[in-house]
Design a protein around this motif. Structure first.
Motif, PDB file in Angstrom:
ATOM      1  N   GLU A 170     -18.952  19.752 -17.526  1.00  0.00           N
ATOM      2  CA  GLU A 170     -20.259  19.956 -17.752  1.00  0.00           C
ATOM      3  C   GLU A 170     -21.236  19.001 -17.215  1.00  0.00           C
ATOM      4  N   ALA A 229     -21.367  19.511 -13.546  1.00  0.00           N
ATOM      5  CA  ALA A 229     -22.056  20.611 -13.196  1.00  0.00           C
ATOM      6  C   ALA A 229     -23.782  20.569 -13.391  1.00  0.00           C
ATOM      7  N   ALA A 230     -24.005  19.517 -14.305  1.00  0.00           N
ATOM      8  CA  ALA A 230     -25.534  19.230 -14.632  1.00  0.00           C
ATOM      9  C   ALA A 230     -25.826  18.526 -13.313  1.00  0.00           C
ATOM     10  N   THR A 273     -26.508  21.032 -10.762  1.00  0.00           N
ATOM     11  CA  THR A 273     -28.112  21.664 -11.202  1.00  0.00           C
ATOM     12  C   THR A 273     -29.193  21.073 -10.680  1.00  0.00           C
ATOM     13  N   ALA A 274     -29.261  19.635 -10.876  1.00  0.00           N
ATOM     14  CA  ALA A 274     -30.391  18.961 -10.775  1.00  0.00           C
ATOM     15  C   ALA A 274     -30.404  18.776  -9.133  1.00  0.00           C
ATOM     16  N   MET A 296     -32.042  21.881  -7.875  1.00  0.00           N
ATOM     17  CA  MET A 296     -33.302  22.142  -8.217  1.00  0.00           C
ATOM     18  C   MET A 296     -34.310  21.075  -7.371  1.00  0.00           C
ATOM     19  N   LEU A 343     -35.976  27.602 -10.288  1.00  0.00           N
ATOM     20  CA  LEU A 343     -35.280  27.643 -11.613  1.00  0.00           C
ATOM     21  C   LEU A 343     -33.888  28.554 -11.557  1.00  0.00           C
ATOM     22  N   ALA A 344     -34.147  29.725 -11.190  1.00  0.00           N
ATOM     23  CA  ALA A 344     -33.089  30.857 -11.370  1.00  0.00           C
ATOM     24  C   ALA A 344     -31.854  30.214 -10.376  1.00  0.00           C
ATOM     25  N   ALA A 366     -31.077  27.425  -9.101  1.00  0.00           N
ATOM     26  CA  ALA A 366     -30.625  25.978  -9.670  1.00  0.00           C
ATOM     27  C   ALA A 366     -29.470  26.443 -10.833  1.00  0.00           C
ATOM     28  N   THR A 367     -30.229  27.215 -11.730  1.00  0.00           N
ATOM     29  CA  THR A 367     -29.081  27.746 -13.040  1.00  0.00           C
ATOM     30  C   THR A 367     -27.898  28.412 -12.566  1.00  0.00           C
ATOM     31  N   GLY A 425     -25.648  25.823 -11.003  1.00  0.00           N
ATOM     32  CA  GLY A 425     -25.189  24.908 -12.204  1.00  0.00           C
ATOM     33  C   GLY A 425     -23.839  25.658 -12.948  1.00  0.00           C
ATOM     34  N   VAL A 426     -24.191  27.241 -13.113  1.00  0.00           N
ATOM     35  CA  VAL A 426     -23.096  28.015 -13.658  1.00  0.00           C
ATOM     36  C   VAL A 426     -22.019  28.235 -12.988  1.00  0.00           C
ATOM     37  N   VAL A 446     -20.154  24.880 -13.111  1.00  0.00           N
ATOM     38  CA  VAL A 446     -19.259  24.607 -14.185  1.00  0.00           C
ATOM     39  C   VAL A 446     -17.867  25.415 -14.382  1.00  0.00           C
ATOM     40  N   LEU A 447     -18.026  26.693 -13.858  1.00  0.00           N
ATOM     41  CA  LEU A 447     -17.005  27.638 -13.830  1.00  0.00           C
ATOM     42  C   LEU A 447     -15.658  26.654 -12.820  1.00  0.00           C
ATOM     43  N   ARG A 476     -14.349  23.683 -14.552  1.00  0.00           N
ATOM     44  CA  ARG A 476     -13.538  23.855 -15.649  1.00  0.00           C
ATOM     45  C   ARG A 476     -12.163  24.301 -15.004  1.00  0.00           C
TER      46      ARG A 476
END
Lengths: 87, 241
Positions: A52, A55-56, A59-60, A63, A69-70, A72-73, A76-77, A80-81, A84
């Protein structure tokens, strides 16, 4: 919630009809959003894991580069996959 | 009084045209919100109503992340106030648009004062625009985009099975991390953010109802403001010598 939200929007315009607010209060309000947002994130990452947190960072970075925003999100998702799966 | 307060349909249309790209992104963000609201247990009516009345990504993502039974109402209201208190400052800086506008138009326009409309309006004011309906035009496009996106996300949301398998449990954190980048103002942001991070991290271990968000926010904001005061005072004394 909606009333409080509207209150934050109307108060500023009400103030345009008055004199300026005291500078210290204005400073406090101006400096609030960043600290509030990081206070949402940090405990989640502490409770989460390495995947996590990494992944953050992704994301940063996304961005910083894209300013979207969309996207970068989504980055990030996806990250994280992947993290993991790897960790 | 009335002759220098301008509020026309042309101004609103200009604002609407300039908001199209932000509108596309608001649809995407609305879809994300609709998905999350669905997983938090809000139905399509509740989430569409919330998007219509609030029109605030940060407040709504936060409210949905706190959503549980019994509903922590006081906490949601307080964090909404804390998160969005910046709107007061944003609105107060739109003096050129609103100081002379009739009261009714001013307080209807107030519904649309937030980061995006403020940013577009501020740029337009520096370019010489004086028609305050510009901000309403921006706001209306973003309202329809955000509410439409919310509905779409809710409809897709009910078909999604395992949020963790799709990484949806991480969307909150991703959205907030991305939003945080928007508030990064260079090296002076480091200290307040570090203080907020440490305080909220420690406070989350023992404070109930996610009050660590307010604790971290207050500590960070106070640090940032005091640091700013010290810096400017130092600069003043340096200039004196």
């Amino acid at each position: 919630m909606a009333l409080v939200n509207y209150f934050t929007r109307a108060t500023g315009l009400w103030l345009t009809r008055r004199s300026s607010p005291p500078p210290f209060l204005e400073g406090l309000l101006q400096n609030l959003p960043g600290p509030i947002i990081i206070s949402v994130i940090v405990p989640v990452l502490v409770k989460g894991g390495v995947a996590e947190s990494m992944a953050a960072l992704v994301t940063a970075f996304a961005m910083f580069r894209g300013k979207n925003l969309a996207i970068a999100t989504a980055a990030g998702v996806t990250a994280v996959l992947i993290f993991r799966f790897l960790i | 009084m009335a002759e220098d307060a301008v509020f026309t349909k042309q101004g609103a249309l200009k604002g609407a045209r300039q908001s199209i790209f932000l509108g596309i992104s608001a649809v995407a963000d609305g879809i994300v919100f609709g998905l999350l609201a669905n997983h938090a247990g809000l139905d399509i009516y509740a989430s569409v109503l919330m998007s219509t009345l609030l029109l605030s990504g940060t407040a709504q993502f936060l409210a949905v992340s706190l959503w549980s039974q019994p509903l922590p109402t006081a906490n949601i209201v307080l964090t909404t106030l804390a998160m969005n208190s910046r709107n007061i400052v944003l609105g107060a800086s739109l003096r050129v648009f609103f100081s002379r506008l009739p009261r009714l138009k001013t307080y209807l326009s107030a519904f649309f004062v937030f980061d995006e409309t403020w940013a577009l309006s501020t740029r337009e004011i520096t370019l010489g625009e004086r028609d305050s309906a510009f901000l309403v035009g921006c706001g209306l496009v973003l309202l329809f985009a955000w509410v439409g996106g919310t509905a779409l996300g809710q409809i897709f949301g009910s078909t999604v099975v395992n949020p963790r398998q799709l990484g949806l449990d991480f969307v909150f954190t991703a959205v907030f991390t991305a939003l945080l980048v928007g508030f990064w103002k260079g090296r002076s942001s480091l200290l307040p953010l570090a203080v907020a991070g440490v305080v909220s991290g420690i406070a989350s271990q023992f404070l109930p109802y996610n009050l660590h968000i307010l604790a971290g926010g207050a500590a960070g904001s106070l640090t940032g403001t005091l640091a700013h005061y010290l810096r400017t005072r130092q600069a003043e004394e340096f200039l004196k010598t």
